[in-house]
Design a protein around this motif. Sequence first.
Motif, PDB file in Angstrom:
ATOM      1  N   CYS A  84       0.569  -1.446  -0.446  1.00 24.84           N
ATOM      2  CA  CYS A  84       0.564   0.276   0.156  1.00 24.84           C
ATOM      3  C   CYS A  84       1.303   1.354  -0.474  1.00 24.84           C
ATOM      4  O   CYS A  84       0.448   2.478  -0.623  1.00 24.84           O
ATOM      5  N   VAL A  85       2.241   1.054  -0.252  1.00 23.26           N
ATOM      6  CA  VAL A  85       3.150   2.152   0.490  1.00 23.26           C
ATOM      7  C   VAL A  85       3.675   2.231  -0.948  1.00 23.26           C
ATOM      8  O   VAL A  85       3.917   1.224  -2.317  1.00 23.26           O
ATOM      9  N   ARG A  86       3.311   3.551  -1.588  1.00 22.15           N
ATOM     10  CA  ARG A  86       3.809   3.797  -3.199  1.00 22.15           C
ATOM     11  C   ARG A  86       5.730   4.252  -3.488  1.00 22.15           C
ATOM     12  O   ARG A  86       5.304   5.301  -2.603  1.00 22.15           O
ATOM     13  N   HIS A  87       5.915   4.379  -3.423  1.00 30.70           N
ATOM     14  CA  HIS A  87       7.246   5.110  -4.141  1.00 30.70           C
ATOM     15  C   HIS A  87       7.299   5.940  -5.012  1.00 30.70           C
ATOM     16  O   HIS A  87       7.387   5.762  -5.895  1.00 30.70           O
ATOM     17  N   ALA A  88       7.848   7.725  -4.910  1.00 31.82           N
ATOM     18  CA  ALA A  88       7.830   8.315  -5.895  1.00 31.82           C
ATOM     19  C   ALA A  88       9.077   8.237  -6.207  1.00 31.82           C
ATOM     20  O   ALA A  88       9.660   9.549  -4.489  1.00 31.82           O
ATOM     21  N   PRO A  89      10.001   8.817  -6.831  1.00 29.74           N
ATOM     22  CA  PRO A  89      11.601   8.707  -6.986  1.00 29.74           C
ATOM     23  C   PRO A  89      11.461   9.913  -7.076  1.00 29.74           C
ATOM     24  O   PRO A  89      11.312  10.632  -8.183  1.00 29.74           O
ATOM     25  N   GLY A  90      12.388  11.256  -6.617  1.00 30.72           N
ATOM     26  CA  GLY A  90      12.332  12.777  -6.559  1.00 30.72           C
ATOM     27  C   GLY A  90      12.839  13.212  -5.590  1.00 30.72           C
ATOM     28  O   GLY A  90      12.861  13.065  -4.359  1.00 30.72           O
ATOM     29  N   GLU A  91      12.733  14.239  -5.916  1.00 34.46           N
ATOM     30  CA  GLU A  91      13.292  15.259  -5.616  1.00 34.46           C
ATOM     31  C   GLU A  91      12.328  16.931  -5.059  1.00 34.46           C
ATOM     32  O   GLU A  91      11.811  16.871  -5.944  1.00 34.46           O
ATOM     33  N   VAL A  92      12.263  16.665  -3.808  1.00 34.00           N
ATOM     34  CA  VAL A  92      10.457  17.680  -3.244  1.00 34.00           C
ATOM     35  C   VAL A  92      11.537  18.522  -4.296  1.00 34.00           C
ATOM     36  O   VAL A  92      12.396  19.930  -3.319  1.00 34.00           O
ATOM     37  N   ASP A  93      10.280  20.058  -5.248  1.00 33.19           N
ATOM     38  CA  ASP A  93      11.212  21.493  -4.793  1.00 33.19           C
ATOM     39  C   ASP A  93       9.629  22.118  -5.078  1.00 33.19           C
ATOM     40  O   ASP A  93      10.009  23.129  -5.056  1.00 33.19           O
ATOM     41  N   GLU A  94       9.256  21.253  -4.094  1.00 30.33           N
ATOM     42  CA  GLU A  94       7.495  22.493  -4.329  1.00 30.33           C
ATOM     43  C   GLU A  94       6.980  21.867  -3.330  1.00 30.33           C
ATOM     44  O   GLU A  94       7.263  21.376  -2.942  1.00 30.33           O
TER      45      GLU A  94
END
Length: 498
Positions: A84-94
Amino acid sequence: MTEETPGRGGAEDGRPPKVVIVGGGFAGFQAARSLAKRMGDEVDITLVSPTNYFLYLPLLPEVASGILEPRRISVALAAALPRCVRHAPGEVDELDLDGHRIGWLDPEGVHHETHWDRLVIAAGSVHKVLPVPGVTEYAQGFRGVPEALYLRDHLIRQVELAAVCEDPEERAARLTVVVVGGGYTGTEVTAQGYLFTKELAASRGLEEVPRWVLVSRGEILAGLAGHLSATADRVLRERGVDVRTHEEVDEATGDGVRLSSSGEHVPTRTLLWCVGVRPDPLIDDLGVQVEQGRMVVDTRLRVPDHPHVFACGDAAAVPDRARPGEYTAMTAQHAERQGRLAGRNVAASLGHGRSRTYKHRDLGFVVDLGGFDAAANPLGVRLTGKPAHVVARGYHLMSMPGNRVRTAVDWLLDVLLPRQTAQLGLVRSPAVPLDSASPEVPQHGLGFPHGPASTRTVAPETGGVQSSETFPGRSGGSAEAASPEASVEGSSPASGAR
Protein backbone atom coordinates in the motif's frame (compact mmCIF):
# COMPACT_ATOMS: atom_id res chain seq x y z
CA MET A 1 -6.33 18.56 -13.17
CA THR A 2 -9.00 17.54 -10.73
CA GLU A 3 -8.80 19.45 -7.48
CA GLU A 4 -9.78 17.75 -4.25
CA THR A 5 -10.43 19.29 -0.87
CA PRO A 6 -7.37 18.63 1.29
CA GLY A 7 -7.32 17.79 4.94
CA ARG A 8 -10.71 16.10 5.18
CA GLY A 9 -9.36 12.55 5.23
CA GLY A 10 -11.31 11.38 2.20
CA ALA A 11 -14.25 10.11 4.25
CA GLU A 12 -16.80 12.51 2.70
CA ASP A 13 -15.79 12.11 -0.96
CA GLY A 14 -15.31 8.35 -0.88
CA ARG A 15 -11.58 8.30 -1.50
CA PRO A 16 -8.99 7.05 0.99
CA PRO A 17 -7.01 9.79 2.73
CA LYS A 18 -3.72 10.60 1.04
CA VAL A 19 -0.59 10.72 3.19
CA VAL A 20 2.68 11.92 1.70
CA ILE A 21 5.96 11.14 3.47
CA VAL A 22 9.04 13.14 2.49
CA GLY A 23 12.22 11.13 2.99
CA GLY A 24 13.09 7.43 3.00
CA GLY A 25 15.66 7.36 5.78
CA PHE A 26 15.21 5.96 9.28
CA ALA A 27 12.33 8.29 10.15
CA GLY A 28 10.47 8.25 6.84
CA PHE A 29 10.87 4.50 6.36
CA GLN A 30 9.54 3.70 9.81
CA ALA A 31 6.70 6.23 9.47
CA ALA A 32 5.53 4.53 6.27
CA ARG A 33 5.79 1.07 7.80
CA SER A 34 4.00 2.09 11.01
CA LEU A 35 1.15 3.84 9.21
CA ALA A 36 0.69 1.01 6.71
CA LYS A 37 0.59 -1.52 9.54
CA ARG A 38 -2.26 0.35 11.22
CA MET A 39 -4.36 1.35 8.22
CA GLY A 40 -3.38 -0.89 5.30
CA ASP A 41 -5.41 -0.23 2.17
CA GLU A 42 -7.58 2.31 3.99
CA VAL A 43 -4.94 4.95 3.33
CA ASP A 44 -3.07 6.10 0.21
CA ILE A 45 0.61 6.43 1.18
CA THR A 46 3.19 8.03 -1.10
CA LEU A 47 6.83 8.12 -0.01
CA VAL A 48 8.96 10.66 -1.90
CA SER A 49 12.70 10.06 -1.81
CA PRO A 50 15.59 10.32 -4.30
CA THR A 51 16.58 6.65 -3.93
CA ASN A 52 14.44 3.52 -4.08
CA TYR A 53 16.11 2.00 -1.03
CA PHE A 54 16.46 2.46 2.69
CA LEU A 55 20.11 2.96 3.58
CA TYR A 56 21.33 1.42 6.83
CA LEU A 57 23.78 4.24 7.43
CA PRO A 58 25.68 2.84 10.47
CA LEU A 59 27.38 0.22 8.27
CA LEU A 60 28.46 2.65 5.55
CA PRO A 61 32.12 2.66 6.79
CA GLU A 62 32.22 -1.07 6.04
CA VAL A 63 31.28 -0.34 2.43
CA ALA A 64 34.10 2.18 2.11
CA SER A 65 36.58 -0.30 3.59
CA GLY A 66 35.58 -3.16 1.31
CA ILE A 67 33.92 -5.39 3.90
CA LEU A 68 30.36 -5.07 2.63
CA GLU A 69 28.97 -4.57 -0.83
CA PRO A 70 26.72 -1.48 -1.03
CA ARG A 71 23.55 -3.46 -1.76
CA ARG A 72 23.90 -5.23 1.59
CA ILE A 73 22.99 -2.05 3.45
CA SER A 74 20.63 -0.72 0.74
CA VAL A 75 17.27 -2.39 1.29
CA ALA A 76 14.80 -1.88 -1.57
CA LEU A 77 11.71 0.01 -0.42
CA ALA A 78 9.45 -2.18 -2.54
CA ALA A 79 10.74 -5.28 -0.76
CA ALA A 80 10.67 -3.88 2.76
CA LEU A 81 7.43 -1.86 2.79
CA PRO A 82 3.84 -3.07 2.40
CA ARG A 83 2.24 -2.87 -1.05
CA CYS A 84 0.00 0.00 0.00
CA VAL A 85 3.08 2.29 0.12
CA ARG A 86 3.99 3.79 -3.24
CA HIS A 87 7.49 5.11 -3.78
CA ALA A 88 7.82 8.27 -5.85
CA PRO A 89 11.48 8.72 -6.87
CA GLY A 90 12.41 12.37 -6.80
CA GLU A 91 13.59 15.49 -5.03
CA VAL A 92 10.94 17.73 -3.48
CA ASP A 93 11.13 21.18 -5.07
CA GLU A 94 7.74 22.59 -4.10
CA LEU A 95 5.93 22.33 -0.77
CA ASP A 96 2.82 24.36 0.12
CA LEU A 97 1.77 23.66 3.69
CA ASP A 98 -1.31 25.89 3.55
CA GLY A 99 -2.47 24.64 0.16
CA HIS A 100 -1.76 21.00 0.99
CA ARG A 101 0.24 20.46 -2.20
CA ILE A 102 3.66 19.02 -2.89
CA GLY A 103 5.81 18.81 -6.03
CA TRP A 104 8.94 16.89 -6.86
CA LEU A 105 11.40 16.46 -9.72
CA ASP A 106 12.06 12.89 -10.78
CA PRO A 107 15.43 11.54 -12.03
CA GLU A 108 14.54 12.28 -15.66
CA GLY A 109 13.62 15.91 -15.06
CA VAL A 110 9.83 15.48 -15.00
CA HIS A 111 7.94 17.52 -12.42
CA HIS A 112 5.16 15.77 -10.50
CA GLU A 113 2.70 17.21 -8.03
CA THR A 114 -0.14 16.02 -5.85
CA HIS A 115 -2.26 17.03 -2.89
CA TRP A 116 -2.10 15.53 0.58
CA ASP A 117 -4.42 15.16 3.54
CA ARG A 118 -1.57 14.45 5.94
CA LEU A 119 2.10 15.25 5.45
CA VAL A 120 5.10 13.73 7.25
CA ILE A 121 8.36 15.62 6.80
CA ALA A 122 11.28 13.28 7.44
CA ALA A 123 13.73 14.82 5.01
CA GLY A 124 16.80 13.94 7.08
CA SER A 125 20.05 15.87 7.00
CA VAL A 126 23.01 16.88 4.85
CA HIS A 127 26.64 17.71 5.51
CA LYS A 128 27.36 20.54 7.92
CA VAL A 129 29.87 22.71 6.09
CA LEU A 130 31.77 25.23 8.20
CA PRO A 131 33.28 28.44 6.75
CA VAL A 132 36.78 26.98 6.51
CA PRO A 133 38.69 28.16 3.42
CA GLY A 134 39.07 25.44 0.82
CA VAL A 135 36.83 22.84 2.46
CA THR A 136 34.06 22.82 -0.16
CA GLU A 137 36.68 22.58 -2.93
CA TYR A 138 38.99 19.96 -1.46
CA ALA A 139 37.04 17.84 1.07
CA GLN A 140 34.72 14.91 0.62
CA GLY A 141 31.76 14.03 2.82
CA PHE A 142 30.48 10.67 3.96
CA ARG A 143 26.69 10.38 4.02
CA GLY A 144 25.68 8.15 1.13
CA VAL A 145 26.55 5.17 -1.04
CA PRO A 146 28.12 7.30 -3.82
CA GLU A 147 30.55 8.83 -1.33
CA ALA A 148 31.42 5.46 0.19
CA LEU A 149 32.07 3.92 -3.24
CA TYR A 150 34.14 6.92 -4.29
CA LEU A 151 36.20 6.83 -1.08
CA ARG A 152 36.91 3.12 -1.47
CA ASP A 153 38.15 3.59 -5.03
CA HIS A 154 40.07 6.71 -4.06
CA LEU A 155 41.93 4.98 -1.22
CA ILE A 156 42.88 2.10 -3.51
CA ARG A 157 44.03 4.54 -6.17
CA GLN A 158 46.18 6.54 -3.76
CA VAL A 159 47.92 3.44 -2.42
CA GLU A 160 48.61 2.13 -5.93
CA LEU A 161 49.93 5.51 -7.08
CA ALA A 162 52.12 5.65 -3.99
CA ALA A 163 53.51 2.20 -4.81
CA VAL A 164 54.93 3.48 -8.11
CA CYS A 165 55.93 6.94 -6.88
CA GLU A 166 59.64 7.70 -6.63
CA ASP A 167 59.26 11.00 -4.76
CA PRO A 168 59.17 10.16 -1.01
CA GLU A 169 57.26 13.34 -0.13
CA GLU A 170 54.55 12.72 -2.69
CA ARG A 171 54.35 9.06 -1.66
CA ALA A 172 53.86 10.10 1.98
CA ALA A 173 51.12 12.55 1.01
CA ARG A 174 49.26 9.91 -0.96
CA LEU A 175 49.46 7.55 2.00
CA THR A 176 48.09 10.20 4.40
CA VAL A 177 44.38 10.52 5.13
CA VAL A 178 43.00 13.41 7.20
CA VAL A 179 39.59 12.90 8.78
CA VAL A 180 37.93 15.95 10.35
CA GLY A 181 35.36 15.15 13.02
CA GLY A 182 35.61 12.79 15.98
CA GLY A 183 31.95 11.80 16.17
CA TYR A 184 30.42 8.48 15.19
CA THR A 185 31.09 8.76 11.48
CA GLY A 186 34.63 10.13 11.73
CA THR A 187 35.67 7.62 14.39
CA GLU A 188 34.29 4.53 12.66
CA VAL A 189 35.47 5.42 9.16
CA THR A 190 38.95 6.10 10.56
CA ALA A 191 38.99 2.80 12.43
CA GLN A 192 37.79 0.77 9.45
CA GLY A 193 39.73 2.74 6.84
CA TYR A 194 43.05 2.47 8.64
CA LEU A 195 42.92 -1.34 8.71
CA PHE A 196 41.84 -1.42 5.06
CA THR A 197 44.66 0.79 3.78
CA LYS A 198 47.25 -0.92 5.97
CA GLU A 199 46.38 -4.31 4.46
CA LEU A 200 46.18 -2.77 1.01
CA ALA A 201 49.60 -1.12 1.24
CA ALA A 202 51.22 -4.38 2.32
CA SER A 203 49.60 -6.20 -0.61
CA ARG A 204 51.07 -3.64 -3.01
CA GLY A 205 54.59 -4.11 -1.67
CA LEU A 206 54.84 -0.87 0.29
CA GLU A 207 56.97 -0.83 3.41
CA GLU A 208 55.36 2.36 4.68
CA VAL A 209 52.20 2.13 6.79
CA PRO A 210 49.49 4.59 5.71
CA ARG A 211 49.04 7.51 8.08
CA TRP A 212 45.56 8.44 9.27
CA VAL A 213 45.09 11.75 11.12
CA LEU A 214 41.84 12.22 13.04
CA VAL A 215 41.17 15.87 13.89
CA SER A 216 38.49 16.57 16.50
CA ARG A 217 37.38 19.83 18.16
CA GLY A 218 36.75 17.92 21.38
CA GLU A 219 37.33 14.43 22.70
CA ILE A 220 36.65 11.41 20.52
CA LEU A 221 32.93 10.53 20.63
CA ALA A 222 32.27 13.51 22.88
CA GLY A 223 28.79 13.43 24.38
CA LEU A 224 28.65 9.66 24.66
CA ALA A 225 29.48 7.58 27.70
CA GLY A 226 33.07 8.00 28.83
CA HIS A 227 33.64 4.26 28.41
CA LEU A 228 32.89 4.47 24.67
CA SER A 229 34.99 7.57 24.15
CA ALA A 230 37.99 6.28 26.10
CA THR A 231 37.91 2.87 24.39
CA ALA A 232 37.75 4.36 20.90
CA ASP A 233 40.55 6.80 21.65
CA ARG A 234 42.77 4.06 23.08
CA VAL A 235 42.18 1.59 20.23
CA LEU A 236 42.90 4.18 17.55
CA ARG A 237 46.10 5.38 19.20
CA GLU A 238 47.35 1.84 19.80
CA ARG A 239 46.92 1.06 16.12
CA GLY A 240 48.95 4.08 15.16
CA VAL A 241 46.26 6.59 14.20
CA ASP A 242 47.42 10.18 14.77
CA VAL A 243 44.56 11.43 16.99
CA ARG A 244 44.46 15.23 17.37
CA THR A 245 41.84 16.22 19.94
CA HIS A 246 40.96 19.86 20.67
CA GLU A 247 42.22 20.73 17.23
CA GLU A 248 40.67 22.21 14.09
CA VAL A 249 41.48 22.62 10.43
CA ASP A 250 42.30 26.21 9.57
CA GLU A 251 42.52 25.82 5.81
CA ALA A 252 42.36 23.18 3.12
CA THR A 253 44.52 23.54 0.03
CA GLY A 254 45.34 21.56 -3.06
CA ASP A 255 48.21 19.78 -1.35
CA GLY A 256 47.05 19.37 2.24
CA VAL A 257 45.52 21.02 5.31
CA ARG A 258 46.74 23.52 7.89
CA LEU A 259 45.89 22.87 11.55
CA SER A 260 44.75 25.72 13.77
CA SER A 261 46.61 25.39 17.06
CA SER A 262 50.07 24.59 15.74
CA GLY A 263 49.85 25.94 12.21
CA GLU A 264 51.22 22.58 11.03
CA HIS A 265 50.73 21.76 7.37
CA VAL A 266 49.75 18.12 6.81
CA PRO A 267 50.37 17.06 3.18
CA THR A 268 47.57 14.81 1.96
CA ARG A 269 45.54 13.85 -1.08
CA THR A 270 42.55 12.73 1.01
CA LEU A 271 40.48 15.05 3.21
CA LEU A 272 37.35 13.51 4.70
CA TRP A 273 34.83 15.91 6.27
CA CYS A 274 32.77 14.33 9.08
CA VAL A 275 32.09 17.28 11.39
CA GLY A 276 28.37 16.68 11.66
CA VAL A 277 25.11 17.28 9.86
CA ARG A 278 22.46 19.95 9.45
CA PRO A 279 18.79 19.55 8.54
CA ASP A 280 17.84 19.24 4.89
CA PRO A 281 17.69 22.67 3.15
CA LEU A 282 14.06 21.91 2.29
CA ILE A 283 13.19 23.22 5.77
CA ASP A 284 14.64 26.66 5.11
CA ASP A 285 11.79 27.98 2.96
CA LEU A 286 8.72 26.53 4.65
CA GLY A 287 7.96 29.54 6.83
CA VAL A 288 7.65 27.50 10.03
CA GLN A 289 9.27 27.95 13.40
CA VAL A 290 12.75 26.45 13.47
CA GLU A 291 15.38 25.76 16.10
CA GLN A 292 18.94 25.35 14.85
CA GLY A 293 17.51 24.71 11.40
CA ARG A 294 15.09 22.01 12.56
CA MET A 295 11.30 22.28 12.44
CA VAL A 296 9.85 22.84 15.91
CA VAL A 297 7.18 20.26 16.76
CA ASP A 298 5.25 19.32 19.88
CA THR A 299 5.68 16.07 21.76
CA ARG A 300 3.20 14.40 19.38
CA LEU A 301 5.39 15.44 16.41
CA ARG A 302 2.84 17.94 15.06
CA VAL A 303 3.97 21.23 13.51
CA PRO A 304 2.43 24.27 15.27
CA ASP A 305 -0.26 26.07 13.23
CA HIS A 306 -0.32 23.15 10.78
CA PRO A 307 -2.40 20.39 12.42
CA HIS A 308 -2.11 18.07 9.42
CA VAL A 309 1.67 18.27 9.19
CA PHE A 310 4.01 16.04 11.20
CA ALA A 311 7.82 16.08 11.30
CA CYS A 312 10.34 13.62 12.70
CA GLY A 313 13.98 12.59 12.55
CA ASP A 314 16.81 15.00 11.84
CA ALA A 315 14.39 17.50 10.28
CA ALA A 316 12.46 17.97 13.54
CA ALA A 317 13.30 19.64 16.83
CA VAL A 318 11.45 17.24 19.13
CA PRO A 319 11.20 18.15 22.84
CA ASP A 320 13.27 15.70 24.86
CA ARG A 321 11.14 14.71 27.84
CA ALA A 322 14.11 12.91 29.33
CA ARG A 323 16.03 16.21 29.32
CA PRO A 324 13.55 19.05 29.94
CA GLY A 325 14.27 22.18 27.94
CA GLU A 326 16.33 20.37 25.29
CA TYR A 327 15.62 18.69 21.98
CA THR A 328 16.38 15.11 21.02
CA ALA A 329 19.73 14.47 19.38
CA MET A 330 20.04 13.88 15.64
CA THR A 331 20.68 10.15 15.89
CA ALA A 332 19.36 7.08 14.07
CA GLN A 333 17.86 5.77 17.32
CA HIS A 334 15.66 8.83 17.74
CA ALA A 335 14.81 9.02 14.03
CA GLU A 336 13.66 5.40 13.95
CA ARG A 337 11.48 5.71 17.02
CA GLN A 338 10.07 9.08 16.03
CA GLY A 339 9.17 7.67 12.63
CA ARG A 340 7.19 4.87 14.22
CA LEU A 341 5.38 7.36 16.44
CA ALA A 342 4.68 9.67 13.49
CA GLY A 343 3.00 6.80 11.64
CA ARG A 344 0.96 5.96 14.73
CA ASN A 345 -0.11 9.57 15.30
CA VAL A 346 -1.02 10.14 11.66
CA ALA A 347 -3.24 7.06 11.85
CA ALA A 348 -4.78 8.44 15.05
CA SER A 349 -5.51 11.75 13.33
CA LEU A 350 -7.43 9.76 10.71
CA GLY A 351 -9.50 7.94 13.33
CA HIS A 352 -7.37 4.81 13.85
CA GLY A 353 -6.09 4.46 17.40
CA ARG A 354 -4.89 7.06 19.87
CA SER A 355 -1.94 9.40 19.53
CA ARG A 356 0.96 9.33 21.95
CA THR A 357 3.76 11.63 23.00
CA TYR A 358 7.42 10.95 22.28
CA LYS A 359 9.69 9.83 25.07
CA HIS A 360 12.73 7.67 24.73
CA ARG A 361 15.79 6.99 26.85
CA ASP A 362 18.88 5.65 25.16
CA LEU A 363 19.38 1.99 25.99
CA GLY A 364 23.04 2.07 25.02
CA PHE A 365 25.32 2.55 22.06
CA VAL A 366 27.67 0.41 20.02
CA VAL A 367 30.83 1.53 18.23
CA ASP A 368 32.47 -0.83 15.74
CA LEU A 369 36.19 -0.12 15.53
CA GLY A 370 37.08 -2.71 12.90
CA GLY A 371 38.72 -6.09 13.27
CA PHE A 372 37.50 -7.57 16.55
CA ASP A 373 37.62 -4.25 18.39
CA ALA A 374 34.46 -2.48 19.50
CA ALA A 375 32.92 -0.67 22.41
CA ALA A 376 29.37 -1.04 23.69
CA ASN A 377 27.26 -0.27 26.73
CA PRO A 378 23.94 -2.13 26.32
CA LEU A 379 21.68 -1.30 29.27
CA GLY A 380 24.69 0.30 30.96
CA VAL A 381 26.90 -2.79 30.79
CA ARG A 382 30.42 -1.84 29.69
CA LEU A 383 31.85 -4.08 26.99
CA THR A 384 35.02 -3.94 24.95
CA GLY A 385 36.88 -6.21 22.53
CA LYS A 386 35.26 -9.34 21.13
CA PRO A 387 32.16 -9.30 23.41
CA ALA A 388 31.43 -5.74 22.29
CA HIS A 389 32.12 -6.74 18.70
CA VAL A 390 29.54 -9.54 18.90
CA VAL A 391 26.98 -7.21 20.50
CA ALA A 392 27.59 -4.51 17.88
CA ARG A 393 27.11 -6.84 14.95
CA GLY A 394 24.15 -8.54 16.55
CA TYR A 395 22.52 -5.15 17.13
CA HIS A 396 23.06 -4.14 13.50
CA LEU A 397 21.62 -7.39 12.17
CA MET A 398 18.51 -7.01 14.32
CA SER A 399 18.08 -3.36 13.30
CA MET A 400 18.39 -3.93 9.55
CA PRO A 401 15.02 -4.34 7.77
CA GLY A 402 16.48 -6.82 5.28
CA ASN A 403 19.60 -8.41 3.77
CA ARG A 404 20.61 -9.89 7.12
CA VAL A 405 21.83 -13.22 5.75
CA ARG A 406 23.80 -11.61 2.95
CA THR A 407 25.40 -9.17 5.40
CA ALA A 408 26.34 -11.98 7.80
CA VAL A 409 27.85 -13.97 4.92
CA ASP A 410 29.95 -10.97 3.86
CA TRP A 411 31.21 -10.63 7.42
CA LEU A 412 32.17 -14.31 7.47
CA LEU A 413 33.95 -14.08 4.11
CA ASP A 414 35.89 -11.05 5.33
CA VAL A 415 37.37 -13.22 8.08
CA LEU A 416 38.20 -16.12 5.76
CA LEU A 417 39.31 -14.35 2.57
CA PRO A 418 41.35 -11.29 1.63
CA ARG A 419 39.31 -8.26 0.62
CA GLN A 420 38.68 -7.52 -3.02
CA THR A 421 40.57 -4.42 -4.13
CA ALA A 422 39.44 -3.82 -7.71
CA GLN A 423 39.07 -0.11 -8.41
CA LEU A 424 35.90 0.22 -10.49
CA GLY A 425 35.85 3.98 -10.95
CA LEU A 426 32.06 4.13 -11.19
CA VAL A 427 31.77 7.27 -9.03
CA ARG A 428 34.17 10.13 -9.71
CA SER A 429 34.91 13.26 -7.71
CA PRO A 430 32.53 15.70 -9.48
CA ALA A 431 29.64 13.41 -8.55
CA VAL A 432 30.18 13.75 -4.78
CA PRO A 433 30.53 17.46 -3.91
CA LEU A 434 30.63 18.22 -0.20
CA ASP A 435 28.08 21.06 -0.31
CA SER A 436 25.21 19.02 -1.73
CA ALA A 437 21.54 18.99 -0.78
CA SER A 438 21.40 15.31 -1.83
CA PRO A 439 24.49 13.37 -0.73
CA GLU A 440 22.59 10.12 -1.25
CA VAL A 441 22.62 10.49 -5.04
CA PRO A 442 25.47 11.27 -7.47
CA GLN A 443 25.49 14.86 -8.69
CA HIS A 444 26.62 16.75 -11.81
CA GLY A 445 24.49 15.03 -14.41
CA LEU A 446 24.80 11.57 -12.87
CA GLY A 447 21.65 11.90 -10.81
CA PHE A 448 18.98 14.57 -10.47
CA PRO A 449 19.31 17.41 -13.00
CA HIS A 450 20.53 20.79 -11.88
CA GLY A 451 19.68 24.18 -13.26
CA PRO A 452 16.25 25.20 -14.63
CA ALA A 453 13.60 22.56 -14.08
CA SER A 454 11.80 21.11 -17.04
CA THR A 455 8.30 22.41 -17.62
CA ARG A 456 7.01 18.93 -18.22
CA THR A 457 4.62 18.24 -15.36
CA VAL A 458 2.71 15.10 -14.46
CA ALA A 459 -0.25 15.22 -12.12
CA PRO A 460 -0.66 11.87 -10.33
CA GLU A 461 -4.39 12.51 -9.85
CA THR A 462 -4.99 12.46 -13.61
CA GLY A 463 -1.88 10.72 -14.93
CA GLY A 464 -1.72 13.31 -17.71
CA VAL A 465 1.16 15.44 -18.91
CA GLN A 466 0.34 19.13 -18.65
CA SER A 467 3.06 20.47 -20.91
CA SER A 468 6.31 19.34 -22.44
CA GLU A 469 9.49 20.72 -23.96
CA THR A 470 13.01 19.58 -24.67
CA PHE A 471 15.00 18.99 -21.48
CA PRO A 472 18.26 20.94 -21.16
CA GLY A 473 21.24 18.67 -21.74
CA ARG A 474 19.21 15.68 -22.92
CA SER A 475 18.80 14.19 -26.36
CA GLY A 476 16.42 11.33 -25.77
CA GLY A 477 18.82 9.23 -23.72
CA SER A 478 19.25 8.96 -19.98
CA ALA A 479 20.55 11.74 -17.77
CA GLU A 480 23.70 9.73 -17.25
CA ALA A 481 24.44 9.52 -20.98
CA ALA A 482 23.99 13.28 -21.36
CA SER A 483 27.07 14.11 -19.29
CA PRO A 484 30.00 11.84 -20.16
CA GLU A 485 32.38 14.53 -18.93
CA ALA A 486 31.10 14.01 -15.39
CA SER A 487 33.19 10.86 -15.14
CA VAL A 488 36.41 12.87 -15.38
CA GLU A 489 38.30 13.40 -12.16
CA GLY A 490 38.29 16.83 -10.52
CA SER A 491 41.18 18.69 -8.95
CA SER A 492 40.43 18.20 -5.27
CA PRO A 493 42.80 16.28 -2.98
CA ALA A 494 40.11 13.61 -2.84
CA SER A 495 40.27 13.19 -6.59
CA GLY A 496 43.77 11.86 -6.92
CA ALA A 497 44.47 14.14 -9.90
CA ARG A 498 47.99 15.37 -9.27
